[in-house]
Design an enzyme around this catalytic site. Structure first.
Site, PDB file in Angstrom:
ATOM      1  N   ASP A 276       1.021  -1.123  -0.113  1.00 20.88           N
ATOM      2  CA  ASP A 276       0.060   0.042   0.001  1.00 20.88           C
ATOM      3  C   ASP A 276       0.960   1.147   0.017  1.00 20.88           C
ATOM      4  O   ASP A 276       2.008   1.413  -0.945  1.00 20.88           O
ATOM      5  CB  ASP A 276      -0.837  -0.022   1.133  1.00 20.88           C
TER       6      ASP A 276
ATOM      7  N   TYR B  46      -3.190  11.330   1.113  1.00 18.24           N
ATOM      8  CA  TYR B  46      -3.779  11.051  -0.227  1.00 18.24           C
ATOM      9  C   TYR B  46      -3.927  12.361  -0.840  1.00 18.24           C
ATOM     10  O   TYR B  46      -3.328  12.656  -2.224  1.00 18.24           O
ATOM     11  CB  TYR B  46      -5.191  10.544  -0.271  1.00 18.24           C
TER      12      TYR B  46
ATOM     13  N   HIS C  65      -4.904  -7.760  -0.303  1.00 20.14           N
ATOM     14  CA  HIS C  65      -4.248  -6.326  -0.287  1.00 20.14           C
ATOM     15  C   HIS C  65      -3.490  -6.257   1.250  1.00 20.14           C
ATOM     16  O   HIS C  65      -2.169  -5.635   1.242  1.00 20.14           O
ATOM     17  CB  HIS C  65      -4.980  -5.266  -0.472  1.00 20.14           C
TER      18      HIS C  65
END
Length: 455
Positions: free
Chosen positions: A223, A373, A429
């Protein structure tokens, strides 16, 4: 046959061109200051302080009061997890959280490993540092930094740490592990100024490792941890002995990647595509578009206006749990969307899932974690690090249920010294947390390969 030969010549020539053009590039960066006020030499304390996760009665009472005051909402009939976290199952999770989850016991679990904090570039950096208890005579432990992502935390690695530091196999390498919290996540202080991106985190983690006395070390990430450790390798390629990752979406659509996407289904052998590559890369276009829309909504919010939705999540523990745990369902296996319980406890325990949620809740870090982000996407995708290849020895663990499938050819466009590519038997993930044994085995295999070459 002639067409395949011509395509191979063109692709080979283009790859050689790009390799020669970028071979000597190194990512550049400058020191930052992320605390309040202006930087001062007197303000940064290089002291390393022990840290323990704690909880007060007042904090628990506040949590329980907020849980008790939540307003339940009914899910649509037969919707499972296709509209997000199923409300009926959420009530069961919340009931367990309120009545059965023992946070104090989980705090003891968190504190089983030594925690520390140290101030770097004006903010306190939290990390877990685990040294092996037994090291064979004449053997030096191998330093390894492991970096988490969102909505995970340093806790993702708790099942992996003992497999690397206390291996029972005499043939295995012994690691000394450092697991930091990305600034703004968990117990690392949040930046107080705009602009803190993955390169800034990479620079801070280099400083952390040097402060701990490591001049060379290995790095692992998934990630956001993939990008942070990749940036670490780009900043100081001689410091990172080896880079191990389990997530690597193409950061730039280079011509070889574009050609493989267009021609790979017709000429799979030309691009080294396997049956798995073909199955993952070439569903119908409608399915690709729909899947992208289903799983990327959170990213649009967090890359644009994280503070707005973040305020609601920061006030509501139930909202926070739904927002975070939904990812541990669909990002582990997309088919879990069709289950009433989202398949959450098929791969994880509720205790571990809620411990990760509690790290976000007790530290109040959801908004600052979402801002990462905004900082990374705010200036566009064409950043300096996206143009620079990695020349550090690299290993890639390819888990079958990862959000985005990345074939070997695509990995090699960015990681020019890819020495190990492992198709994993299972996992999604959150691979380090879901399949710690498989991850530990692959890290061992990769590190042995690098150490063998160095010796």
């Amino acid at each position: 046959m002639f067409i395949e030969l011509m395509v191979a010549v063109v692709v080979g020539g283009l790859i050689l061109f790009f390799v020669q053009r970028s071979k000597n590039q190194v990512l550049k960066t400058v020191d930052g200051w992320w605390g309040t006020g202006v930087p001062s030499d007197a303000m940064e304390n290089v002291k390393i302080c022990p840290f323990k996760v704690t909880i007060s009665d007042e904090e628990l009472e506040d949590l329980y009061r907020r849980i008790d005051q939540t307003r339940p909402v009914s899910s649509l009939e037969d919707s499972q997890f296709n509209y997000g976290f199923n409300s009926q199952y959420l009530q069961k999770v919340v009931s367990y959280w309120r009545n059965d989850f023992n946070w104090r016991r989980q705090v003891d679990k968190l504190n089983q490993y030594p925690h520390f904090k140290t101030n770097i570039e004006g903010i306190d950096i939290h990390y877990v540092h685990v040294k092996p208890k037994k090291v064979p005579e004449g053997i030096n432990p191998i330093p390894l930094i492991m970096v988490h992502g969102w909505p995970g935390s340093f806790f993702e690695f708790y099942g992996l740490i003992p497999l690397l530091t206390q291996s029972s196999d005499p043939e295995d390498l012994v690691f000394e592990v450092v697991c930091p919290s990305i600034p703004g996540y968990g117990f690392s202080e949040a930046p107080q100024k705009k602009g803190f991106d993955s390169v800034c985190a990479a620079r801070i983690f280099h400083k952390l490792m040097k402060r701990l006395g490591f001049q060379q070390f290995y790095a692992h990430g998934g990630d956001w941890g993939w990008l942070v450790t990749t940036n670490m390798a780009q900043l100081e390629p001689k410091t990172i002995k080896g880079l191990h990752i389990n997530f690597a979406p193409p950061s730039k659509l280079e011509l070889p990647v574009a050609l493989s996407m267009m021609l790979g289904q017709c000429f799979p052998k030309l691009f080294g595509f396997t049956e798995v590559d073909i199955q993952r890369l070439y569903p119908c276009m409608e399915k690709l578009v729909v899947e992208s829309i289903k799983e990327s909504g959170y990213m649009h919010i967090q890359a644009t206006k994280p503070d707005t939705v973040g305020r609601g999540l920061n006030d509501s523990p139930v909202g926070l749990a739904a927002y975070i745990l939904e990812k541990f369902s669909t990002w582990t296996d997309r088919d879990f969307r069709n289950l009433e319980d989202g398949g959450l406890t098929r791969k994880f325990s509720l205790d571990d899932l809620l411990t990760n949620v509690m790290i976000y809740w007790m530290s109040g870090c959801i908004i600052s974690s979402m801002r990462f982000y905004k900082e990374n996407f705010g200036n566009g995708l064409d950043q300096p690090h996206s143009k620079i290849p990695v020349y550090v020895p690299t290993g890639f663990a390819c888990f079958p249920n990862e959000l985005m499938h990345t074939p070997r050819l695509w990995i090699r466009q960015k990681y020019r010294k890819l020495i190990n590519f492992t198709p994993m038997a299972c996992g999604g993930h959150f691979a380090a947390m879901e399949e710690p044994q498989l991850m530990a085995e692959d890290i061992q295999k990769f590190t042995k390969m690098v150490e063998s070459k160095n010796n």
